[in-house]
Design a protein around this motif. Structure first.
Motif, PDB file in Angstrom:
ATOM      1  N   UNK A  54      -3.552  30.529 -34.431  1.00  0.00           N
ATOM      2  CA  UNK A  54      -5.528  30.628 -34.203  1.00  0.00           C
ATOM      3  C   UNK A  54      -6.129  30.221 -34.563  1.00  0.00           C
ATOM      4  N   UNK A  55      -6.025  28.875 -33.990  1.00  0.00           N
ATOM      5  CA  UNK A  55      -6.526  27.770 -33.466  1.00  0.00           C
ATOM      6  C   UNK A  55      -7.273  28.790 -32.106  1.00  0.00           C
ATOM      7  N   UNK A  56      -6.799  29.174 -31.845  1.00  0.00           N
ATOM      8  CA  UNK A  56      -6.650  30.029 -30.176  1.00  0.00           C
ATOM      9  C   UNK A  56      -8.418  31.007 -30.276  1.00  0.00           C
ATOM     10  N   UNK A  57      -7.559  31.939 -31.350  1.00  0.00           N
ATOM     11  CA  UNK A  57      -8.436  32.387 -32.114  1.00  0.00           C
ATOM     12  C   UNK A  57     -10.263  32.532 -32.294  1.00  0.00           C
ATOM     13  N   UNK A  58     -10.281  31.210 -32.865  1.00  0.00           N
ATOM     14  CA  UNK A  58     -10.461  30.878 -33.341  1.00  0.00           C
ATOM     15  C   UNK A  58     -11.945  30.401 -32.095  1.00  0.00           C
ATOM     16  N   UNK A  59     -10.992  29.439 -31.955  1.00  0.00           N
ATOM     17  CA  UNK A  59     -11.810  29.002 -30.755  1.00  0.00           C
ATOM     18  C   UNK A  59     -12.837  29.677 -29.792  1.00  0.00           C
ATOM     19  N   UNK A  60     -11.905  31.008 -29.045  1.00  0.00           N
ATOM     20  CA  UNK A  60     -12.099  32.593 -28.309  1.00  0.00           C
ATOM     21  C   UNK A  60     -13.126  32.865 -29.176  1.00  0.00           C
ATOM     22  N   UNK A  71     -14.691  42.815 -35.232  1.00  0.00           N
ATOM     23  CA  UNK A  71     -13.878  41.728 -35.973  1.00  0.00           C
ATOM     24  C   UNK A  71     -12.494  40.860 -35.607  1.00  0.00           C
ATOM     25  N   UNK A  72     -11.940  40.116 -36.362  1.00  0.00           N
ATOM     26  CA  UNK A  72     -11.144  39.568 -35.870  1.00  0.00           C
ATOM     27  C   UNK A  72     -10.138  38.955 -37.159  1.00  0.00           C
ATOM     28  N   UNK A  73      -8.648  39.778 -37.193  1.00  0.00           N
ATOM     29  CA  UNK A  73      -8.299  39.155 -38.048  1.00  0.00           C
ATOM     30  C   UNK A  73      -6.590  38.599 -37.680  1.00  0.00           C
ATOM     31  N   UNK A  74      -6.353  37.729 -38.652  1.00  0.00           N
ATOM     32  CA  UNK A  74      -5.241  36.934 -39.022  1.00  0.00           C
ATOM     33  C   UNK A  74      -4.449  37.813 -40.102  1.00  0.00           C
ATOM     34  N   UNK A  75      -3.482  38.349 -39.710  1.00  0.00           N
ATOM     35  CA  UNK A  75      -2.100  38.582 -40.878  1.00  0.00           C
ATOM     36  C   UNK A  75      -0.975  37.907 -41.067  1.00  0.00           C
ATOM     37  N   UNK A  76      -0.853  37.669 -42.212  1.00  0.00           N
ATOM     38  CA  UNK A  76       0.646  36.795 -42.594  1.00  0.00           C
ATOM     39  C   UNK A  76       0.790  37.298 -44.044  1.00  0.00           C
ATOM     40  N   UNK A  77       2.533  37.054 -43.615  1.00  0.00           N
ATOM     41  CA  UNK A  77       3.050  37.493 -44.886  1.00  0.00           C
ATOM     42  C   UNK A  77       3.088  36.531 -45.986  1.00  0.00           C
ATOM     43  N   UNK A  78       1.863  36.192 -46.645  1.00  0.00           N
ATOM     44  CA  UNK A  78       1.922  35.027 -47.650  1.00  0.00           C
ATOM     45  C   UNK A  78       0.138  35.334 -48.766  1.00  0.00           C
ATOM     46  N   UNK A  79       0.190  35.139 -49.510  1.00  0.00           N
ATOM     47  CA  UNK A  79      -0.662  34.814 -50.610  1.00  0.00           C
ATOM     48  C   UNK A  79      -2.435  34.942 -50.180  1.00  0.00           C
ATOM     49  N   UNK A  80      -2.904  35.019 -51.272  1.00  0.00           N
ATOM     50  CA  UNK A  80      -4.587  35.007 -50.602  1.00  0.00           C
ATOM     51  C   UNK A  80      -5.280  34.159 -50.552  1.00  0.00           C
ATOM     52  N   UNK A  81      -3.889  33.026 -51.428  1.00  0.00           N
ATOM     53  CA  UNK A  81      -4.675  32.018 -52.136  1.00  0.00           C
ATOM     54  C   UNK A  81      -4.140  31.185 -50.523  1.00  0.00           C
ATOM     55  N   UNK A  89      -8.363  25.084 -43.438  1.00  0.00           N
ATOM     56  CA  UNK A  89      -7.820  24.252 -42.805  1.00  0.00           C
ATOM     57  C   UNK A  89      -8.465  23.903 -41.407  1.00  0.00           C
ATOM     58  N   UNK A  90      -8.455  25.338 -41.123  1.00  0.00           N
ATOM     59  CA  UNK A  90      -8.667  26.452 -40.205  1.00  0.00           C
ATOM     60  C   UNK A  90      -9.990  25.889 -39.266  1.00  0.00           C
ATOM     61  N   UNK A  91     -10.479  26.134 -39.938  1.00  0.00           N
ATOM     62  CA  UNK A  91     -12.014  26.304 -40.174  1.00  0.00           C
ATOM     63  C   UNK A  91     -13.009  27.606 -39.227  1.00  0.00           C
ATOM     64  N   UNK A  92     -11.989  28.759 -40.032  1.00  0.00           N
ATOM     65  CA  UNK A  92     -11.756  29.584 -39.802  1.00  0.00           C
ATOM     66  C   UNK A  92     -13.291  31.221 -40.009  1.00  0.00           C
ATOM     67  N   UNK A  93     -13.324  30.656 -40.804  1.00  0.00           N
ATOM     68  CA  UNK A  93     -14.955  31.533 -42.087  1.00  0.00           C
ATOM     69  C   UNK A  93     -15.902  32.026 -41.210  1.00  0.00           C
ATOM     70  N   UNK A  94     -15.789  33.086 -40.438  1.00  0.00           N
ATOM     71  CA  UNK A  94     -17.296  33.238 -40.304  1.00  0.00           C
ATOM     72  C   UNK A  94     -16.737  34.457 -38.666  1.00  0.00           C
ATOM     73  N   UNK A  95     -15.029  33.892 -38.628  1.00  0.00           N
ATOM     74  CA  UNK A  95     -14.120  33.784 -36.994  1.00  0.00           C
ATOM     75  C   UNK A  95     -13.710  34.579 -36.622  1.00  0.00           C
TER      76      UNK A  95
END
Length: 160
Positions: A54-60, A71-81, A89-95
């Motif tokens: 995730x940090x690689x995609x945030x920084x690039x 758009x860039x999207x990170x997918x995981x088998x986790x809930x939305x919360x 935590x990873x400062x991904x908002x907007x990226x």
């Protein structure tokens, strides 16, 4: 059977964290009419996922979007919360859009699920990255078990 280059993204909805809680993400609308980089991680807050993937995609993100990606999207088998908290935590908002596949329905429809039941982690997603153009997969890179090479932000930049 796994999804492959030339296939359409399945019409299985995802979730994302919104202002007032979890929101539906219609896959057809999200991937339709634009170019999207989608990458999948086995789980939020896990070591390689949090330290590198995730940090690689945030920084690039700006470099990737400069190559015509909408758009860039990170997918995981986790809930939305969990995905929302991890994105914060990873400062991904907007990226990077943090897409939740809590029941693994989307991941299973892709044929890219990973059975980690014996490790106490349930069904997860394999580590992969793809480029989707107007709902069609134009590039797919699935990692070998335990590897982190072909699905990195740097590898996707080269593929674009």
């Amino acid at each position: 059977m796994s999804i492959k280059t030339g296939d359409k993204i399945p019409a299985v909805n995802l979730k994302k964290m919104g202002q007032n809680g979890p929101e539906d993400v219609d896959a057809a609308s999200y991937f339709g009419g634009k170019k999207v980089v989608l990458f999948s991680v086995p789980g939020a807050f896990t070591p390689t996922c949090s330290a590198k993937h995730l940090p690689g995609f945030v920084s690039h993100a700006d470099e990737i979007k400069a190559k015509g990606v909408d758009a860039i999207a990170c997918l995981a088998v986790n809930d939305a919360f969990v995905m929302g908290a991890w994105g914060d935590d990873q400062k991904a908002d907007g990226k990077v859009d943090m897409l939740a596949d809590g029941s693994a329905a989307f991941t299973t429809a892709l044929g890219l699920e990973l059975d980690l039941v014996a490790a106490g982690l349930g069904i997860r997603g394999q580590r992969f990255a793809m480029i989707v153009d107007d709902g069609t997969v134009t590039h797919l890179a699935v990692e070998a078990p335990g590897a982190f090479e072909v699905s990195s932000a740097e590898a996707i930049l080269k593929a674009l």
